[in-house]
Motif scaffolding. Structure first.
Motif, PDB file in Angstrom:
ATOM      1  N   THR A   1       1.114  -1.444   0.073  1.00 62.67           N
ATOM      2  CA  THR A   1       0.039  -0.018  -0.036  1.00 62.67           C
ATOM      3  C   THR A   1       0.845   1.113  -0.004  1.00 62.67           C
ATOM      4  OG1 THR A   1      -0.098  -0.074   2.413  1.00 62.67           O
ATOM      5  CG2 THR A   1      -1.827  -1.188   0.953  1.00 62.67           C
ATOM      6  N   LYS A   2       2.061   1.209   0.527  1.00 60.23           N
ATOM      7  CA  LYS A   2       3.095   2.462   0.256  1.00 60.23           C
ATOM      8  C   LYS A   2       4.244   2.297  -0.709  1.00 60.23           C
ATOM      9  CE  LYS A   2       0.592   4.081   3.921  1.00 60.23           C
ATOM     10  NZ  LYS A   2      -0.111   5.507   3.855  1.00 60.23           N
ATOM     11  N   THR A   3       4.589   3.179  -1.352  1.00 63.26           N
ATOM     12  CA  THR A   3       5.505   2.923  -2.469  1.00 63.26           C
ATOM     13  C   THR A   3       6.952   3.864  -1.958  1.00 63.26           C
ATOM     14  OG1 THR A   3       4.832   4.781  -3.531  1.00 63.26           O
ATOM     15  CG2 THR A   3       3.718   2.638  -4.107  1.00 63.26           C
ATOM     16  N   ASP A   4       7.793   3.612  -2.752  1.00 61.67           N
ATOM     17  CA  ASP A   4       9.285   4.534  -2.597  1.00 61.67           C
ATOM     18  C   ASP A   4       9.171   5.520  -3.729  1.00 61.67           C
ATOM     19  OD1 ASP A   4       9.851   2.895  -4.758  1.00 61.67           O
ATOM     20  OD2 ASP A   4      11.153   1.571  -3.813  1.00 61.67           O
ATOM     21  N   ARG A   5      10.343   5.998  -3.762  1.00 67.15           N
ATOM     22  CA  ARG A   5      10.315   7.008  -4.958  1.00 67.15           C
ATOM     23  C   ARG A   5      10.142   6.735  -6.365  1.00 67.15           C
ATOM     24  NH1 ARG A   5      15.489  10.694  -3.040  1.00 67.15           N
ATOM     25  NH2 ARG A   5      14.389  11.710  -1.038  1.00 67.15           N
ATOM     26  N   MET A   6      10.460   5.363  -6.343  1.00 69.85           N
ATOM     27  CA  MET A   6      10.295   4.736  -7.740  1.00 69.85           C
ATOM     28  C   MET A   6       8.906   4.228  -8.063  1.00 69.85           C
ATOM     29  SD  MET A   6      13.163   5.305  -9.182  1.00 69.85           S
ATOM     30  CE  MET A   6      13.304   4.246 -10.453  1.00 69.85           C
ATOM     31  N   GLY A   7       8.084   4.267  -7.125  1.00 66.50           N
ATOM     32  CA  GLY A   7       6.618   3.955  -7.250  1.00 66.50           C
ATOM     33  C   GLY A   7       6.484   2.189  -6.779  1.00 66.50           C
ATOM     34  N   ASN A   8       7.636   1.635  -6.199  1.00 61.86           N
ATOM     35  CA  ASN A   8       7.432   0.096  -6.000  1.00 61.86           C
ATOM     36  C   ASN A   8       7.337   0.141  -4.367  1.00 61.86           C
ATOM     37  OD1 ASN A   8       8.398  -0.670  -8.334  1.00 61.86           O
ATOM     38  ND2 ASN A   8      10.447  -0.364  -8.008  1.00 61.86           N
ATOM     39  N   GLY A   9       6.599  -0.923  -4.047  1.00 62.36           N
ATOM     40  CA  GLY A   9       6.273  -1.064  -2.561  1.00 62.36           C
ATOM     41  C   GLY A   9       7.570  -0.835  -1.670  1.00 62.36           C
ATOM     42  N   PHE A  10       7.248  -0.437  -0.627  1.00 65.40           N
ATOM     43  CA  PHE A  10       8.626  -0.042   0.404  1.00 65.40           C
ATOM     44  C   PHE A  10       9.052  -1.421   0.972  1.00 65.40           C
ATOM     45  CE2 PHE A  10       6.966   4.176   1.803  1.00 65.40           C
ATOM     46  CZ  PHE A  10       8.043   4.949   1.426  1.00 65.40           C
TER      47      PHE A  10
ATOM     48  N   GLU B   1      -5.716  -6.093 -11.282  1.00 60.46           N
ATOM     49  CA  GLU B   1      -6.291  -5.538 -10.055  1.00 60.46           C
ATOM     50  C   GLU B   1      -4.989  -5.781  -9.012  1.00 60.46           C
ATOM     51  OE1 GLU B   1     -10.611  -7.906 -10.428  1.00 60.46           O
ATOM     52  OE2 GLU B   1      -8.726  -8.869  -9.573  1.00 60.46           O
ATOM     53  N   MET B   2      -3.675  -5.904  -9.220  1.00 64.43           N
ATOM     54  CA  MET B   2      -2.933  -6.135  -8.407  1.00 64.43           C
ATOM     55  C   MET B   2      -2.562  -4.724  -8.006  1.00 64.43           C
ATOM     56  SD  MET B   2      -0.515  -8.477  -7.612  1.00 64.43           S
ATOM     57  CE  MET B   2       0.881  -8.776  -7.019  1.00 64.43           C
ATOM     58  N   PRO B   3      -2.168  -4.466  -6.411  1.00 67.37           N
ATOM     59  CA  PRO B   3      -1.484  -3.512  -5.887  1.00 67.37           C
ATOM     60  C   PRO B   3      -0.794  -2.738  -6.598  1.00 67.37           C
ATOM     61  CG  PRO B   3      -2.203  -4.924  -4.199  1.00 67.37           C
ATOM     62  CD  PRO B   3      -2.306  -5.796  -5.593  1.00 67.37           C
ATOM     63  N   ALA B   4      -0.939  -1.430  -7.126  1.00 68.74           N
ATOM     64  CA  ALA B   4       0.327  -0.744  -7.599  1.00 68.74           C
ATOM     65  C   ALA B   4       1.636  -1.144  -7.150  1.00 68.74           C
ATOM     66  CB  ALA B   4      -0.426   0.772  -7.766  1.00 68.74           C
ATOM     67  N   PRO B   5       1.922  -0.774  -5.707  1.00 69.62           N
ATOM     68  CA  PRO B   5       3.151  -1.053  -5.223  1.00 69.62           C
ATOM     69  C   PRO B   5       3.739  -2.421  -5.621  1.00 69.62           C
ATOM     70  CG  PRO B   5       1.764   0.116  -3.822  1.00 69.62           C
ATOM     71  CD  PRO B   5       0.840  -0.474  -4.641  1.00 69.62           C
ATOM     72  N   LEU B   6       3.112  -3.482  -6.003  1.00 67.96           N
ATOM     73  CA  LEU B   6       3.510  -4.577  -6.151  1.00 67.96           C
ATOM     74  C   LEU B   6       3.735  -4.946  -7.834  1.00 67.96           C
ATOM     75  CD1 LEU B   6       1.492  -6.671  -3.463  1.00 67.96           C
ATOM     76  CD2 LEU B   6       3.828  -5.842  -3.388  1.00 67.96           C
TER      77      LEU B   6
ATOM     78  N   ASN C   1       5.458  -4.150 -10.296  1.00 69.00           N
ATOM     79  CA  ASN C   1       6.756  -4.345 -10.749  1.00 69.00           C
ATOM     80  C   ASN C   1       7.372  -5.524 -10.177  1.00 69.00           C
ATOM     81  OD1 ASN C   1       9.011  -3.342 -12.390  1.00 69.00           O
ATOM     82  ND2 ASN C   1      10.086  -3.196 -10.435  1.00 69.00           N
ATOM     83  N   TYR C   2       7.041  -5.742  -9.093  1.00 64.83           N
ATOM     84  CA  TYR C   2       7.860  -7.024  -8.470  1.00 64.83           C
ATOM     85  C   TYR C   2       7.032  -8.385  -9.008  1.00 64.83           C
ATOM     86  CZ  TYR C   2       9.209  -4.058  -4.553  1.00 64.83           C
ATOM     87  OH  TYR C   2       9.897  -3.056  -3.801  1.00 64.83           O
TER      88      TYR C   2
END
Length: 858
Positions: free
Chosen positions: A68-77, A173-178, A180-181
């Protein structure tokens, strides 16, 4: 890395894993001394776990990844790394050899909800990561991560190992922070198509069957490449990236000790097939040569009683064979326990109630409906039977069976009337074998291509009317076939012996077609491309991945073992089955006519004329033979599978447009069609995967083939074929001609004539040993309607739907058991008094002749 935790609140994680130990036989090489390997196993069992797990403390690090929370690159913390703490001493719910560890993560509200985690193994040994469960997350339920994966030392990986929470997501539907993973993990599984494969790799890729031969060892062991050509089309197998042979740069060197498969596809710790796969290698490398040396002076069984002695008294063996076969015996329990050196097999089910009923015409016919290969018989719709072989190459191959041959036994019906009344049937192996007989019958003729016509009696059973035995024309194939037609004789004498031999030629055709086509090709082989495509294209959190994954368990591993020991050049199948070096090549010829939609049971029955569509009938089909056990039981299971798949798919796809917009699903299907089954990529019959109905039907076919259909053609192998008299795998001579020495022998001793024709002693023992292995259930098998873990998905609606499916399987089992007790259903038990149990969903361990595992696992 940003500082993530402010309040340093603790959330608890419980990690369940299995430590590697010497019981993992995948790392024991099958070399000259099999006994030494098994001695190692016996020395270490029971004493490794505590020491191994103690080392893991603070040697395995985990980092949570926010959904639910992202770093500067938009990926999950990504949180800080925390280590496993000391082992929890006792958890009664854990399976054998599983251990639980605690890990405490620091957390605050700025981190959000974890949706994935990294894990790094700093020890030198790998372990099997079962799961991580997070508790005490404020305002949130516990989160489960089902992992079920081997984790090696972190330095072995280019990308850190990541696992996702057990909640399914379609790609959009994948949460946006996840997101790229998810993409990175799929890229890892695809690999780049290069480099040697190491045991810790998890790369899924495609290749042709170019590793069955060994031309560097011998020119006689060269085999054609199957797949990638119109001459030899074939499904794709998993790529191993071994070096090419020196003799042929297009062929891959056969595996020596191990055959690469992605690490998570390798048999698990508890699976009996670890031992069985090891035993197959040892059988091929050590036991068979000793069998041949020992039985060289005694190649033949002298009478039927000597064959039955295999189950009653055993065969006395010298010490060197005992030493070689003893590791296999640990699994199969084929030695007597009184200290004598005897090889003894369990009695096959087919003779447990009656020792001679297998010889009857009634049982011969019944096994076409309720035996180990009940999926080939067809309703006769054209007379005389025609051939699909190219007449420009093979001439006229039309059957020479006439109306006069049949009408003496059709209860007063003409052939036309019997066809109209749906009472004539055919078991037709003419084309499959005729095109190879010129190779098989060199240097001396030894077998025929067969057609068998049968009549449906008023009591619902079949009786054989005629058997046609055909050979290529001596002047060349273009002149057609030379055939003889044999009819059931009255009374005894030499004509009865000839008829029994004619049935043996039919059964040998059937046994070879069964093993190579019905079993190997149509289950093991055709499923592997779906496994590869699923892992390359569908994320582990994709709902369809979660649906299909249980039906892939162990298949790539057992297929790799088959390529190295069973179907390889000079391997077990070539040694013990009639086609010899042409065995697998013959399956390529059959694959030319393989059609994916026709693998659905209803479509298959309709195509073979065994059923017609009827909306008022159960399952929408009217069976032409009402008492057809494989079809009756199979249709109930098929309908249950399809209803479950439909329920499940409807949870995630509400419209056909949703199917079309699912990028992962579309890529999955594209790879299946264009690469995995690429030799059929231009066929118009492929579903386009543009609708919910197409997805439901396709997934149902995959599950049916991997579970129920495989069970129907696999677990009866030893129960029916363990008696080599009933299901010989080869013939060695043609029917003796009158006036010859062999004919005189046949007149004097019918049993000796039969035994001189069918599988000899050494090959029979090879066959029995192998099919007993293949017919056994492992101790940790998971059956249709069950899952390894009740928490296989976080979606409660999906779990409820699966419970409905499980209940249907329980009900079906009761119905089958009830049908087997109905006296009017004569085909369900037959003269041998052997109930049709192969589609009973559940089973215990061992040789049970029942049970439907979720997957092609042996």
């Amino acid at each position: 890395m940003f500082p993530l935790f402010k309040k340093k609140q603790k959330i608890k994680g419980t990690v369940v894993l299995m430590c590697k130990n010497a019981l993992d036989l995948n790392d024991i090489k099958a070399g000259p001394s099999l006994g030494a390997g098994f001695g190692l196993v016996r020395d270490v069992v029971g004493g490794v776990i505590d020491g191994a797990t103690a080392i893991l403390g603070r040697s395995v690090g985990l980092q949570l990844i926010s959904a639910t929370k992202t770093d500067r690159m938009g990926n999950g913390f990504v949180g800080d790394q925390f280590f496993l703490e000391k082992r929890i001493p006792f958890l009664p719910t854990l399976a054998a050899r599983q251990d639980a560890f605690s890990v405490y993560f620091e957390w605050d509200n700025d981190f959000g909800i974890p949706g994935a985690f990294y894990i790094k193994n700093y020890t030198q040994g790998e372990f099997y990561l079962v799961s991580l469960t997070l508790e005490d997350i404020p305002g949130h339920d516990s989160i489960t991560f089902l992992c079920n994966s081997w984790v090696y030392n972190a330095k072995q990986y280019r990308k850190d190992r990541i696992f996702f929470a057990n909640k399914p997501y379609l790609p959009h539907e994948m949460p946006a922070p996840l997101v790229n993973y998810r993409h990175v993990e799929l890229d890892t599984l695809r690999g780049d198509g290069t480099a040697k494969r190491e045991e810790w790799d998890r790369i899924y890729d495609y290749d042709v069957y170019n590793d069955l031969g060994n031309p560097d060892k011998s020119r006689d062991l060269a085999r054609p490449i199957l797949g990638g050509s119109s001459k030899f089309p074939y499904p794709r197998r998993g790529r191993t990236c071994r070096k090419p042979t020196k003799t042929d740069s297009a062929s891959e060197r056969p595996a020596t000790d191990t055959n690469y498969v992605p690490r998570d596809e390798v048999f698990g710790h508890l699976k009996q097939a670890d031992f069985l796969g090891f035993g197959l290698k040892g059988l091929n490398q050590n036991v068979i040569p000793k069998f041949r040396n020992f039985f060289d002076f005694d190649k033949e069984f002298d009478n039927f009683e000597e064959v039955r002695c295999l189950f009653e008294g055993g065969v006395k063996l010298p010490t060197d064979i005992i030493s070689a076969i003893s590791p296999i015996a640990m699994v199969k329990e084929i030695f007597r326990t009184d200290g004598e050196n005897f090889l003894k097999y369990p009695p096959p089910h087919v003779i447990q109630a009656d020792k001679s009923a297998w010889m009857t015409d009634e049982e011969f016919a019944r096994e076409m409906l309720a035996g180990v290969n009940p999926c080939v018989i067809q309703r006769l719709q054209v007379f005389p039977p025609e051939s699909k072989l190219d007449p420009n190459v093979y001439g006229d191959q039309t059957s020479t069976i006439t109306k006069e041959h049949l009408e003496i036994n059709t209860d007063g019906l003409t052939v036309e009337k019997a066809i109209q009344d749906e009472r004539l049937f055919i078991l037709d192996y003419h084309d499959a074998f005729m095109s190879y007989l010129k190779y098989i019958n060199k240097p001396i003729p030894k077998s025929y291509a067969t057609r068998t016509i049968l009549f449906l009696k008023d009591d619902g059973t079949l009786k054989p009317l005629a058997i046609e035995l055909s050979l290529p024309h001596p002047d060349g194939e273009k002149y057609g076939a030379v055939s003889k037609v044999l009819l059931p004789p009255e009374g005894h004498g030499v004509q009865r012996t000839i008829w029994q031999l004619a049935k043996a030629y039919v059964v040998v055709n059937d046994a070879c077609f069964h093993q190579l086509m019905s079993h190997w090709l149509n289950t093991h082989c055709v499923i592997e491309p779906f496994i590869i495509a699923t892992n390359r294209c569908l994320s582990v959190v994709h709902p369809i991945h979660k649906l299909l994954q249980p039906h892939y368990r162990d298949t790539m591993n057992i297929n790799a073992l088959a390529r190295s020991s069973l179907i390889s050049g000079g391997g077990i199948i070539e040694q013990a089955f009639l086609p010899g070096p042409y065995a697998v090549e013959m399956s390529s010829a059959v694959y030319k006519d393989w059609v994916f939609p026709d693998q659905a049971l209803p479509a298959d029955l309709i195509k073979r004329g065994m059923a017609v569509q009827d909306a008022s009938a159960p399952h929408g089909l009217r069976l032409v033979i009402k008492d057809y056990p494989f079809a009756v039981d199979g249709l109930e299971i098929w309908d249950a599978i399809k209803a479950w798949v439909k329920d499940y798919v409807s949870l995630y796809y509400k419209t056909d447009v949703a199917i079309q917009r699912d990028a992962e699903l579309q890529e999955f299907w594209k790879e299946v069609v264009e690469i995995g089954h690429g030799d059929h990529k231009n066929k118009p019959w492929w579903p386009e995967m543009n609708s919910i109905n197409e997805l439901v039907e396709s997934c149902s076919i995959i599950i049916w083939l991997a579970s129920a259909f495989h069970a129907a053609v696999n677990f009866g192998q030893y129960p029916y074929g363990g008696l080599i008299l009933n299901r010989p795998t080869m013939t060695r001579r043609l029917i003796p001609e009158k006036g010859t020495k062999e004919y005189e022998e046949m007149e004097k001793d019918d049993q000796r004539a039969y035994l001189r024709t069918i599988t000899p002693k050494t090959e029979a023992l090879i066959d029995l040993t192998v099919i007993e292995i293949l017919s056994r259930h492992a101790s940790d098998e998971v059956y249709l309607g069950k899952r390894e873990n009740d928490e296989w998905t976080a979606d409660e609606k999906a779990r409820v739907a699966f419970k409905r499916f499980a209940k249907k399987m329980e009900d079906i089992e009761k119905k089958i058991e009830s049908r087997n007790k109905e006296p009017d259903l004569l085909n369900r038990t037959g003269p041998v008094k052997m109930p049709y149990t192969l589609l009973l969903p559940t089973s215990g361990e061992g040789l049970t002749c029942r049970g439907i595992p979720n997957s092609v696992s042996i």
